[in-house]
Design a protein around this motif. Structure first.
Motif, PDB file in Angstrom:
ATOM      1  N   MET A 190       5.191 -13.180   3.297  1.00 27.67           N
ATOM      2  CA  MET A 190       4.801 -11.980   4.041  1.00 27.67           C
ATOM      3  C   MET A 190       4.605 -10.840   2.928  1.00 27.67           C
ATOM      4  N   ASN A 191       3.473  -9.998   3.280  1.00 23.77           N
ATOM      5  CA  ASN A 191       3.270  -9.062   2.245  1.00 23.77           C
ATOM      6  C   ASN A 191       4.209  -7.747   2.396  1.00 23.77           C
ATOM      7  N   ALA A 192       4.308  -7.247   1.084  1.00 22.89           N
ATOM      8  CA  ALA A 192       5.488  -6.257   0.909  1.00 22.89           C
ATOM      9  C   ALA A 192       5.399  -5.002   1.963  1.00 22.89           C
ATOM     10  N   LYS A 193       4.191  -4.701   2.248  1.00 28.54           N
ATOM     11  CA  LYS A 193       3.880  -3.545   3.093  1.00 28.54           C
ATOM     12  C   LYS A 193       4.461  -3.930   4.605  1.00 28.54           C
ATOM     13  N   LEU A 194       4.211  -4.824   5.195  1.00 18.46           N
ATOM     14  CA  LEU A 194       4.623  -5.270   6.369  1.00 18.46           C
ATOM     15  C   LEU A 194       6.122  -5.314   6.517  1.00 18.46           C
ATOM     16  N   GLN A 195       6.748  -5.972   5.188  1.00 18.37           N
ATOM     17  CA  GLN A 195       8.036  -6.175   5.152  1.00 18.37           C
ATOM     18  C   GLN A 195       8.913  -4.760   5.110  1.00 18.37           C
ATOM     19  N   THR A 196       8.299  -4.073   4.458  1.00 16.56           N
ATOM     20  CA  THR A 196       8.613  -2.395   4.442  1.00 16.56           C
ATOM     21  C   THR A 196       8.989  -1.865   5.818  1.00 16.56           C
ATOM     22  N   THR A 227      13.421 -14.188   7.147  1.00 14.50           N
ATOM     23  CA  THR A 227      12.703 -13.913   5.843  1.00 14.50           C
ATOM     24  C   THR A 227      13.105 -12.276   5.304  1.00 14.50           C
ATOM     25  N   GLU A 252      15.083 -11.450   1.957  1.00 17.96           N
ATOM     26  CA  GLU A 252      14.231 -11.050   1.146  1.00 17.96           C
ATOM     27  C   GLU A 252      14.397  -9.516   0.747  1.00 17.96           C
TER      28      GLU A 252
END
Ligand code: HQG
Length: 183
Positions: A1-7, A57, A61
């Motif tokens: 998953m991309n970092a922006k979406l995770q944030t 996730t 993460e």
């Protein structure tokens, strides 16, 4: 998953699990736990699509390990940082000699006179990790670093708690235990 979406997801989860569970119609129990299924359903109903796998996730993460599942995996909570009234159930523990707190330079005079106060949260947050505290400080402007004589405080009867992700918590740090440290 991309970092922006995770944030983005992590921000939303922080808002719900620390401050506003009612914003999506869920409740936290007295120890801050929310039902995982209920959380996912409520998020989906409110237009924020999240699966159990994505949630797992994020929990695993998340850079600051902000969230945790209980041992059954059916409940989830934020590990610290709440403004809602809950009891995280941490027991008092012995801190290291010194801890650090990152803040903005413009708050220094107030902090050095009245001490560190918890503001909207349940506790004052501290760490042994200086780079992390400077990062926290930079969220608010020009960074300043404060050193806290934690062990001395504890010897004088103040209680300290530590979360699984190594954030140290206490109610209030009186000014006499603080010193500004060059950052
Ligand atoms: C300041 C993040 C004036 C205090 C981070 C801080 C952290 C005073 C602000 C966690 C004061 C409160 C918590 C006084 C304290 N006069 N200002 N007497 N006493 N302050 O956000 O520690 O990303 O409630 O220095 O990693 O900045 O959300 O606390 O600047 O661990 O997971 O009042 O939030 O975690 O701000 O941040 P906050 P904090 P997350």
């Amino acid at each position: 998953m991309n970092a922006k979406l995770q944030t983005k997801i992590s921000r939303r989860l922080s808002l719900i699990l620390r401050h506003k569970p009612e914003s999506i119609g869920i409740t936290l129990n007295e120890n801050g736990w929310a039902d995982v299924q209920g959380l996912l359903e409520a998020l989906n109903k409110n237009g924020f699509y999240l699966t159990l796998n994505i949630l797992k996730t994020i929990v695993a993460e998340n850079p600051k390990k902000r969230f945790e599942f209980d041992e059954t995996g059916t409940l989830i909570r934020a590990r610290q940082g709440h403004s809602v009234e809950i009891d995280l159930g941490y027991s008092a523990t012995t801190p290291p000699d010194v801890l650090y707190h990152g803040t903005a330079e413009r708050f220094l005079s107030s902090i050095l006179s009245e001490g560190l106060t918890k503001q909207q949260r349940h506790h004052v947050h501290m760490s042994t990790d200086i780079p992390l505290m400077l990062e926290v400080a930079r969220r608010r402007g020009k960074a300043a670093l404060i050193e806290i004589a934690a062990k001395e405080m504890q010897l004088n009867g103040y209680e300290f708690y530590v979360t699984e992700n190594q954030v140290w918590l206490t109610d209030h740090v009186p000014a006499r235990y603080l010193a500004q440290k060059d950052s």
